[in-house]
Design an enzyme around this catalytic site. Structure first.
Site, PDB file in Angstrom:
ATOM      1  N   GLY A 185     -12.905 -10.702  10.191  1.00 23.49           N
ATOM      2  CA  GLY A 185     -13.674  -9.614   9.599  1.00 23.49           C
ATOM      3  C   GLY A 185     -13.154  -9.125   8.266  1.00 23.49           C
ATOM      4  O   GLY A 185     -13.894  -8.561   7.467  1.00 23.49           O
ATOM      5  N   ASP A 186     -11.861  -9.301   8.014  1.00 23.64           N
ATOM      6  CA  ASP A 186     -11.253  -8.930   6.734  1.00 23.64           C
ATOM      7  C   ASP A 186     -10.205  -9.985   6.410  1.00 23.64           C
ATOM      8  O   ASP A 186      -9.015  -9.703   6.309  1.00 23.64           O
ATOM      9  CB  ASP A 186     -10.620  -7.540   6.834  1.00 23.64           C
ATOM     10  N   TYR A 187     -10.684 -11.227   6.250  1.00 22.64           N
ATOM     11  CA  TYR A 187      -9.789 -12.379   6.130  1.00 22.64           C
ATOM     12  C   TYR A 187      -9.188 -12.455   4.731  1.00 22.64           C
ATOM     13  O   TYR A 187      -9.623 -13.251   3.887  1.00 22.64           O
ATOM     14  CB  TYR A 187     -10.535 -13.671   6.475  1.00 22.64           C
ATOM     15  N   CYS A 188      -8.196 -11.597   4.496  1.00 21.83           N
ATOM     16  CA  CYS A 188      -7.542 -11.526   3.195  1.00 21.83           C
ATOM     17  C   CYS A 188      -6.053 -11.829   3.338  1.00 21.83           C
ATOM     18  O   CYS A 188      -5.469 -11.656   4.409  1.00 21.83           O
ATOM     19  CB  CYS A 188      -7.743 -10.147   2.577  1.00 21.83           C
TER      20      CYS A 188
END
Length: 240
Positions: A185-188
Site C-alpha cells: 500500500g505504501d511500497y517506498c
C-alpha cells in the site's frame, strides 16, 4: 531513517507503554504530520507511533497479518483511547534509503522489484482489509475535491502533467482496477528493511490490503525516482 534526540511527556502515553519509555533515550523519527513516531533505544529498540483516534487500526490489523506471514516486525501493543498508539519492535537492519543501498542503485532496483513480486504472489486469504481498491478511489476523489494532494510537477513519464489530467484518467479507467492482490500500500524505500541486502521485513502497513497490484508497482517506481533523482530505473524495475 533519520533519528533526532528529543524529550517527551510520558504521561501523554498510555500507562501500558511505561516500560518502553522509562530509562531510555528517546528519538523523534516522524516522517509525516499525520503521526508522531518516536524511537526508544531500550532493549533492541521500539518504535511508538501516536496518531488521531482510529487512524492506526488498519496499520495494527495489517501489521498483525504480515507478522503471521513472516513479513514484518513483532507487534507489541495497540491502544486506542483519545488517540491511537502503536508499539512495534525494531526490525534488524536498515531501510532502503541507507547509503549502502542507494550507492548501488541497480541492485536496489532489482531487489525491491523482486521482493514486490514475491509479496504479490502470496495468497491474500484471510487478509483483514478486503476493499483496498474502493478505499483508494474514494481517497483519490476526496483529496482532489479538498486540494489535499502533492502539487509538485509529475515527471513526463507518468503520463499526465496536472491533477485534472490525473482525475480524468481515474474517471475513464477506474473500471480496470482489480482487487485480487496482497498489497503493501505504501511500497517506498523507507518502508522496506534489509539486513546486508537480505530481506528483514516491511513496515508502515496502514495502507495495505487486497487491491490492484499496480498501486504497489506505481509506488515502487515513484520511490526510485524520488530517492535516486532519475527515472532511469523505471523500466528496469518493471522488468525485474
Amino acid at each position: 531513517m533519520e533519528l533526532k534526540v528529543t524529550t517527551i511527556n510520558i504521561e501523554e502515553y498510555p500507562s501500558e507503554f511505561e516500560y518502553f519509555l522509562k530509562n531510555s533515550k528517546i528519538y523523534d523519527s516522524s516522517s509525516s504530520p499525520e503521526a508522531k513516531v518516536i524511537y526508544s533505544d531500550k532493549d533492541n529498540g521500539y518504535f511508538i507511533k501516536k496518531s488521531s483516534k482510529g487512524s492506526l487500526k488498519n496499520e495494527f490489523l495489517m501489521t498483525e497479518y504480515f507478522i503471521k506471514l513472516g513479513l514484518s516486525c513483532k507487534m507489541i501493543k495497540y491502544v486506542s483511547n483519545d488517540f491511537d498508539f502503536l508499539v512495534t519492535d525494531k526490525i534488524q537492519g536498515n531501510d532502503c534509503i541507507f547509503k549502502k543501498y542507494l550507492d548501488n542503485p541497480k541492485k536496489l532496483c532489482d531487489t525491491t522489484a523482486e521482493l514486490l513480486q514475491k509479496l504479490h504472489s502470496i495468497s491474500p486469504k484471510d487478509c483483514p482489509i478486503t476493499n483496498h481498491t474502493d478505499g483508494y478511489l474514494h481517497k483519490a476523489y476526496s483529496n482532489y475535491k479538498t486540494g489535499n494532494y502533492d502539487k509538485t510537477e509529475f515527471p513526463d513519464n507518468f503520463g499526465y502533467k496536472s491533477e485534472k489530467e490525473a482525475i480524468s484518467i481515474i474517471d475513464k479507467q477506474k473500471h480496470l482496477l482489480k482487487s485480487d492482490t496482497l498489497l503493501h500500500g505504501d511500497y517506498c524505500l523507507p518502508n522496506i528493511i534489509l539486513n546486508d541486502w537480505n530481506f528483514s521485513g516491511f513496515i508502515d502497513l496502514g495502507n495495505g490490503g487486497i487491491g490492484d497490484k499496480h498501486v504497489d508497482i506505481f509506488w515502487g517506481i515513484w520511490t526510485l525516482f524520488y530517492n535516486l533523482k532519475t527515472m532511469d530505473y523505471a523500466k528496469r524495475f518493471i522488468d525485474a
